[in-house]
Design an enzyme around this catalytic site. Sequence first.
Site, short mmCIF file in Angstrom:
data_model
loop_
_atom_site.label_atom_id
_atom_site.label_comp_id
_atom_site.label_asym_id
_atom_site.label_seq_id
_atom_site.Cartn_x
_atom_site.Cartn_y
_atom_site.Cartn_z
CB CYS A 38 -15.65 32.28 0.67
SG CYS A 38 -14.79 32.82 2.13
CD GLU A 39 -16.87 39.65 1.78
OE1 GLU A 39 -16.38 40.61 1.18
OE2 GLU A 39 -17.93 39.71 2.41
CG HIS A 40 -14.42 36.86 4.93
ND1 HIS A 40 -14.03 38.17 4.99
CD2 HIS A 40 -15.76 36.87 5.01
CE1 HIS A 40 -15.09 38.94 5.11
NE2 HIS A 40 -16.14 38.18 5.12
CG HIS A 41 -11.34 30.04 1.70
ND1 HIS A 41 -11.67 29.02 0.85
CD2 HIS A 41 -10.42 29.52 2.54
CE1 HIS A 41 -10.99 27.93 1.14
NE2 HIS A 41 -10.22 28.22 2.16
CB CYS A 77 1.20 35.38 -4.50
SG CYS A 77 2.28 34.02 -5.00
CG HIS A 130 1.89 29.51 -5.98
ND1 HIS A 130 2.49 29.49 -4.74
CD2 HIS A 130 2.12 28.29 -6.52
CE1 HIS A 130 3.08 28.32 -4.55
NE2 HIS A 130 2.87 27.58 -5.63
CD GLN A 138 3.85 23.95 -5.41
OE1 GLN A 138 3.26 25.01 -5.64
NE2 GLN A 138 4.09 23.06 -6.36
#
Length: 390
Positions: free
Chosen positions: A276-279, A349, A347, A319
């Site tokens: 999935c490229e949108h999750h 990020c 994470h 978190q």
Amino acid sequence: MTADSSQQGPLYRTGGPLPMFDQARAEKAVRELLLACGEDPDREGLQDTPARVARAYLEMFGGLYTNPDEVLDKTFAESHDELVLVTDIPTYSTCVPARQPVDAVGGPLDAADVRVGDQLWTLAAGRAEPTTVTRITARPARQLVEVVTPGGGFIVTPDHPLATPNGWAEAADVAGTAVEWTSPAALTRPRAHALPRRRSVPVEVPAEIPCSGDGWWRRHGFAKESHHTELVESRWQRVTTVRPFEAPADSPFTVYSFTCDPHPTFLVAGHLTHNCEHHLVPFHGVTHVGYIPNVQGKVTGLSKLARLVDLYAKRPQVQERLTSQVADALVRKLDPRGVIVVVEAEHLCMAMRGIRKPGARTTTSAVRGMLRTSSTSRAEALDLIRGRSR
């Protein structure tokens, strides 16, 4: 789902009206985001993206539209006064193990050797076409499955989506059905502009492919029913075996996830898989929840603890706050003598941007009552959690 921890307005308080999801507004926002990135939301391949992303966010933020305290309304007086502990409540991602070859243009590549910019083969409406890797992430995993068909065998995570005659299904659930496949050897031949339609060979499959749980949209961000094929260069291969196995306690597998464009799919040993490229899931991992019932032995169903975590996780979240919210909800609803919640997560990020350190994990804990004041009780709970983690 990251958010500023200072923004704890009405959405995060118990009681009061719950928000409603605005589908039209969400779709408009996604269109604006695509435009801001320099994309054309009306081009082929992106026309359905605003609606798809909006539905994914409805599922991902579903915890905003249900009061988590209601999950714990049903309790039992079981006169149980010892620790109740549920460990390893998971979230999932779709990944390929490091040494599993994927079908790259130019020849197979181990997943660990794929780089951004590489082209992988995929099947678009049954035709073999290249798609370009635009992003790669990696994480540790303890559980994998080996899927075997007459076309070959391959290894992926249990939740990896595979193309079946009834839509997408997770790898752990495809035993007895079929997966779309094309011969990897045929991928090296010159590509024709117009290939004849392959006569489809009927394959008996179940009327409905089971899904692991009811959170398909949250885990994958696209519809199970979205797969369609013409079987031009492909055919169905019956799945003969799905064999699960686990990593050694001290040596987890490393698995890789690829984002591709223009197709969010790629071939593994000729078998069509979806990534999935949108999750958008900024952190994922496991949560451990334990409590010591009050003197009346008030307990709740074990599945309610997983549901409680799910509802607090499915909202804009950090978190640290998630950990405390789960612990405080248990205190409010069960009046236990002690509570412990430990969250271990990676994470994205940190893995996908900034310092780019995939595999780095963050651990947070929230301890209440006697599990906070009694070092012996707290040590017992932590030893049980660490034992499961090992």
